[in-house]
Design a protein around this motif. Structure first.
Motif: not given
Length: 180
Positions: A1, A6, A10, A159, A162-163, A165, A168-169
């Motif tokens: 990534m 990211v 953000t 989100g 990219v992640r 989720s 991000g968590e």
């Protein structure tokens, strides 16, 4: 990534939180105003002659509070969702299903924004009975909140891409939610 997606995510999330921070006091002020107007309406009917504009203002405040509150609930993921089928899928399929769901929500919000804007224009010639307020201002909440919810859905989509989720968590409760 890579760092670029990211960093972009953000930035999008910061904008999302700024919008959220601006909406919360507006909804609170609307609720306080609604309580004040309804109290005035009750007191004036019981002790004096009824104030004519209070019913109309209360109705318009309720419409705006409902849409703005729904926007805040959408941002927090608090709308009703049936997820037992998605939760039963393997992780890669869960991600695909969540992306599909966000795309459907995004499409719906864009359609609602367009329809709400058209409806707002159609109603622009109508005036409210007591205040003589253009109904454009009353119906403006539909495209406004639809656009905000579309933005929130877009940030969720980014989100997920990219992640993997929305926040991000994965599987971590948000700070506002107690753990299940």
């Amino acid at each position: 990534m890579t760092r670029l997606p990211v960093a972009a995510l953000t930035t999008l999330q910061r904008i999302e939180h700024a919008i959220d921070a601006a909406l919360r006091p507006v909804v609170f002020a609307g609720m306080a105003a609604l309580i004040g107007v309804i109290t005035l309406q009750i007191v004036s009917r019981v002790f004096f002659e009824a104030v004519g504009w209070t019913e109309e203002v209360a109705r318009f405040l309720l419409v705006w509070i409902t849409f703005l509150g729904a926007t805040l609930a959408f941002q927090r993921g608090r709308h009703i969702a049936v997820t037992f089928v998605v939760d039963a899928l393997p992780d890669p399929l869960q991600r695909v299903a969540r992306i599909a769901a966000v795309l459907v929500a995004l499409g719906f919000m864009i359609a609602l924004m367009v329809i709400g804007y058209r409806y707002m224009q159609v109603q622009s010639f109508q005036k409210s009975a007591s205040l003589r307020l253009s109904m454009t201002w009353v119906y403006a909440v539909i495209p406004l909140c639809s656009a905000l919810m579309a933005w929130y859905a877009f940030v969720d989509l980014v989100g997920l891409i990219v992640r993997g989720s929305n926040d991000g968590e994965p599987d971590q409760p948000s700070p506002e939610e107690p753990p299940a």
